[in-house]
Design a protein around this motif. Structure first.
Motif, mmCIF file in Angstrom:
data_model
loop_
_atom_site.group_PDB
_atom_site.id
_atom_site.type_symbol
_atom_site.label_atom_id
_atom_site.label_comp_id
_atom_site.label_asym_id
_atom_site.label_seq_id
_atom_site.Cartn_x
_atom_site.Cartn_y
_atom_site.Cartn_z
ATOM 1 N N ASP A 103 22.766 31.570 14.758
ATOM 2 C CA ASP A 103 23.900 30.891 15.396
ATOM 3 C C ASP A 103 24.665 31.843 16.315
ATOM 4 O OD1 ASP A 103 23.506 28.367 14.324
ATOM 5 O OD2 ASP A 103 24.671 28.806 12.521
ATOM 6 N N THR A 104 24.886 33.059 15.831
ATOM 7 C CA THR A 104 25.583 34.064 16.647
ATOM 8 C C THR A 104 24.785 34.372 17.897
ATOM 9 O OG1 THR A 104 26.569 35.053 14.675
ATOM 10 C CG2 THR A 104 26.511 36.409 16.656
ATOM 11 N N LEU A 105 23.479 34.497 17.736
ATOM 12 C CA LEU A 105 22.595 34.803 18.862
ATOM 13 C C LEU A 105 22.620 33.690 19.903
ATOM 14 C CD1 LEU A 105 20.456 36.952 19.739
ATOM 15 C CD2 LEU A 105 18.746 35.493 18.670
ATOM 16 N N LEU A 106 22.556 32.448 19.453
ATOM 17 C CA LEU A 106 22.580 31.314 20.365
ATOM 18 C C LEU A 106 23.926 31.197 21.073
ATOM 19 C CD1 LEU A 106 20.747 28.615 18.207
ATOM 20 C CD2 LEU A 106 19.806 29.994 20.056
ATOM 21 N N HIS A 107 24.991 31.463 20.337
ATOM 22 C CA HIS A 107 26.331 31.402 20.927
ATOM 23 C C HIS A 107 26.494 32.464 22.006
ATOM 24 C CE1 HIS A 107 30.603 30.613 21.236
ATOM 25 N NE2 HIS A 107 30.862 31.890 21.018
ATOM 26 N N GLN A 108 26.014 33.657 21.721
ATOM 27 C CA GLN A 108 26.082 34.726 22.720
ATOM 28 C C GLN A 108 25.225 34.406 23.930
ATOM 29 O OE1 GLN A 108 24.810 38.122 20.436
ATOM 30 N NE2 GLN A 108 26.862 38.517 19.597
ATOM 31 N N GLY A 109 24.062 33.794 23.670
ATOM 32 C CA GLY A 109 23.178 33.436 24.776
ATOM 33 C C GLY A 109 23.811 32.422 25.703
ATOM 34 N N LYS A 110 24.562 31.464 25.137
ATOM 35 C CA LYS A 110 25.231 30.463 25.965
ATOM 36 C C LYS A 110 26.333 31.092 26.798
ATOM 37 C CE LYS A 110 24.324 26.426 23.071
ATOM 38 N NZ LYS A 110 24.894 25.375 22.205
ATOM 39 N N GLN A 111 27.054 32.024 26.184
ATOM 40 C CA GLN A 111 28.153 32.676 26.909
ATOM 41 C C GLN A 111 27.625 33.523 28.051
ATOM 42 O OE1 GLN A 111 30.310 34.768 23.775
ATOM 43 N NE2 GLN A 111 31.878 33.182 23.767
ATOM 44 N N GLN A 112 26.475 34.167 27.822
ATOM 45 C CA GLN A 112 25.907 35.050 28.843
ATOM 46 C C GLN A 112 24.974 34.334 29.798
ATOM 47 O OE1 GLN A 112 24.018 38.075 26.494
ATOM 48 N NE2 GLN A 112 25.927 38.749 25.556
ATOM 49 N N GLY A 113 24.682 33.057 29.487
ATOM 50 C CA GLY A 113 23.760 32.295 30.337
ATOM 51 C C GLY A 113 22.339 32.785 30.202
ATOM 52 N N SER A 114 21.990 33.306 29.034
ATOM 53 C CA SER A 114 20.659 33.859 28.824
ATOM 54 C C SER A 114 19.661 32.751 28.565
ATOM 55 C CB SER A 114 20.678 34.824 27.627
ATOM 56 O OG SER A 114 19.368 35.192 27.261
ATOM 57 N N GLU A 115 18.661 32.632 29.434
ATOM 58 C CA GLU A 115 17.645 31.596 29.265
ATOM 59 C C GLU A 115 16.669 31.963 28.165
ATOM 60 O OE1 GLU A 115 15.770 30.787 32.908
ATOM 61 O OE2 GLU A 115 17.545 30.000 33.882
ATOM 62 N N SER A 116 16.440 33.287 27.955
ATOM 63 C CA SER A 116 15.471 33.697 26.957
ATOM 64 C C SER A 116 15.936 33.363 25.552
ATOM 65 C CB SER A 116 15.220 35.207 27.052
ATOM 66 O OG SER A 116 16.427 35.921 26.827
ATOM 67 N N VAL A 117 17.243 33.433 25.329
ATOM 68 C CA VAL A 117 17.782 33.154 23.998
ATOM 69 C C VAL A 117 18.002 31.672 23.788
ATOM 70 C CG1 VAL A 117 19.775 33.508 22.482
ATOM 71 C CG2 VAL A 117 18.854 35.421 23.784
ATOM 72 N N ASP A 118 18.409 30.973 24.816
ATOM 73 C CA ASP A 118 18.787 29.567 24.644
ATOM 74 C C ASP A 118 17.919 28.635 25.486
ATOM 75 O OD1 ASP A 118 20.330 27.661 23.392
ATOM 76 O OD2 ASP A 118 21.740 27.537 25.044
ATOM 77 N N ALA A 119 16.636 29.009 25.616
ATOM 78 C CA ALA A 119 15.751 28.226 26.473
ATOM 79 C C ALA A 119 15.458 26.854 25.894
ATOM 80 C CB ALA A 119 14.435 28.988 26.678
ATOM 81 N N LEU A 120 15.522 26.734 24.571
ATOM 82 C CA LEU A 120 15.206 25.464 23.933
ATOM 83 C C LEU A 120 16.311 25.102 22.946
ATOM 84 C CD1 LEU A 120 13.198 23.163 23.466
ATOM 85 C CD2 LEU A 120 12.121 24.569 21.720
ATOM 86 N N PRO A 121 17.397 24.482 23.414
ATOM 87 C CA PRO A 121 18.485 24.141 22.500
ATOM 88 C C PRO A 121 18.014 23.180 21.426
ATOM 89 C CG PRO A 121 18.767 23.036 24.605
ATOM 90 C CD PRO A 121 17.639 23.998 24.768
ATOM 91 N N LEU A 122 18.270 23.543 20.166
ATOM 92 C CA LEU A 122 17.772 22.721 19.071
ATOM 93 C C LEU A 122 18.860 21.893 18.423
ATOM 94 C CD1 LEU A 122 15.368 22.076 17.152
ATOM 95 C CD2 LEU A 122 16.257 23.878 15.690
ATOM 96 N N PHE A 123 20.104 22.331 18.483
ATOM 97 C CA PHE A 123 21.149 21.706 17.701
ATOM 98 C C PHE A 123 22.150 20.929 18.553
ATOM 99 C CE2 PHE A 123 19.849 25.760 15.813
ATOM 100 C CZ PHE A 123 19.178 25.266 14.718
ATOM 101 N N ASP A 124 21.788 20.602 19.800
ATOM 102 C CA ASP A 124 22.750 19.952 20.679
ATOM 103 C C ASP A 124 22.398 18.492 20.957
ATOM 104 O OD1 ASP A 124 20.515 20.268 22.191
ATOM 105 O OD2 ASP A 124 21.489 21.264 23.874
ATOM 106 N N GLY A 125 21.470 17.926 20.196
ATOM 107 C CA GLY A 125 21.106 16.529 20.399
ATOM 108 C C GLY A 125 20.209 16.298 21.597
ATOM 109 N N SER A 126 19.558 17.346 22.117
ATOM 110 C CA SER A 126 18.699 17.196 23.283
ATOM 111 C C SER A 126 17.481 16.355 22.951
ATOM 112 C CB SER A 126 18.251 18.568 23.801
ATOM 113 O OG SER A 126 17.390 19.175 22.860
ATOM 114 N N GLU A 127 16.876 15.789 23.973
ATOM 115 C CA GLU A 127 15.695 14.954 23.786
ATOM 116 C C GLU A 127 14.551 15.762 23.185
ATOM 117 O OE1 GLU A 127 13.925 11.939 23.055
ATOM 118 O OE2 GLU A 127 15.577 11.464 24.407
ATOM 119 N N LEU A 128 14.409 17.004 23.634
ATOM 120 C CA LEU A 128 13.344 17.838 23.087
ATOM 121 C C LEU A 128 13.558 18.096 21.607
ATOM 122 C CD1 LEU A 128 10.814 19.475 23.428
ATOM 123 C CD2 LEU A 128 12.193 21.386 24.252
#
Length: 231
Positions: A103-128
């Protein structure tokens, strides 16, 4: 839903983000495998989990498994608790710290705009995310990194309707052929036939059912006509 709440709600299937961020969390695949055995204890009725059992299952020595325990605890991915229940000592492996770090890693990735960390959002209700959950529920297993990547391509590159992907999954399950190649073959055949929506699938099924009814009716008419010649 965060990774921790996902875990605490009783989900047995590991979130795919844990796989996509594996190299950010675990030192090596052996540690990850040992951690999964600990997770198994957390999410099933498995009472005792000995290092010797894990070692035998993964083809390693007890010393190797104990070293993995040390690395996991040092990395903050595992907490080993020793408890005394009615004079009996039991070892409990708490795997939730790994989800907290995720969770910390994903949160940091969103703040930094890191695609490598948050390339596939799992907990945001996305279609994927929803598709991954559907596949893992129907297939009864985790999707491999290859399958996750191919599923992502179907959505983003091929622009396949998610509902159509689900229909292909249903057909594969119905036919008892739940491998990825078979599901891909179904979708390829549909594309060749110009079928791009679930409505087209339903229309084709109705047409097929209508032809079956007509065939039955013709057979019945033939039988009745034949009876005219019977004394």
């Amino acid at each position: 839903m965060t990774a921790v709440t996902y875990y605490q709600s009783g989900h047995v299937v590991l979130p795919s983000q844990l796989l996509f961020n594996y190299h950010h969390l675990f030192n090596n695949s052996e540690d990850f495998l040992v951690w999964q055995f600990c997770y198994l204890q957390n999410t099933t009725n498995l009472q005792d989990l000995l290092p010797s059992q894990i070692a035998q299952a993964i083809g390693k020595t007890v010393a190797d498994v104990n070293r993995s325990f040390e690395r996991l605890t040092e990395a903050g991915l595992l907490v080993i608790k020793i408890i005394d229940i009615a004079g009996e000592i039991e070892t409990i492996f708490d795997t939730s710290p790994a989800f907290e770090k995720l969770d910390t890693l994903l949160h940091q990735g969103k703040q930094q705009g890191s695609e490598s960390v948050d390339a596939l959002p799992l907990f945001d209700g996305s279609e994927l995310k929803l598709l991954v959950e559907d596949f893992q529920r129907e297939l009864g297993r985790l999707l491999s990194p290859f399958e996750l990547e191919e599923l992502d391509k179907l959505l983003k590159e091929v622009q396949t309707d998610p509902a159509l992907i689900r229909e292909a999954l249903k057909e594969a399950v119905f036919n008892g052929k739940t491998n990825w190649n078979y599901i891909q073959a179904i979708l390829r055949n549909w594309r060749k036939e110009g079928i791009l929506t679930v409505r087209q699938i339903e229309e084709r099924r109705r047409e097929r059912d209508r032809h079956k009814v007509e065939e039955v009716a013709i057979d019945e008419d033939f039988r009745l006509a034949s009876n005219l010649w019977v004394d």
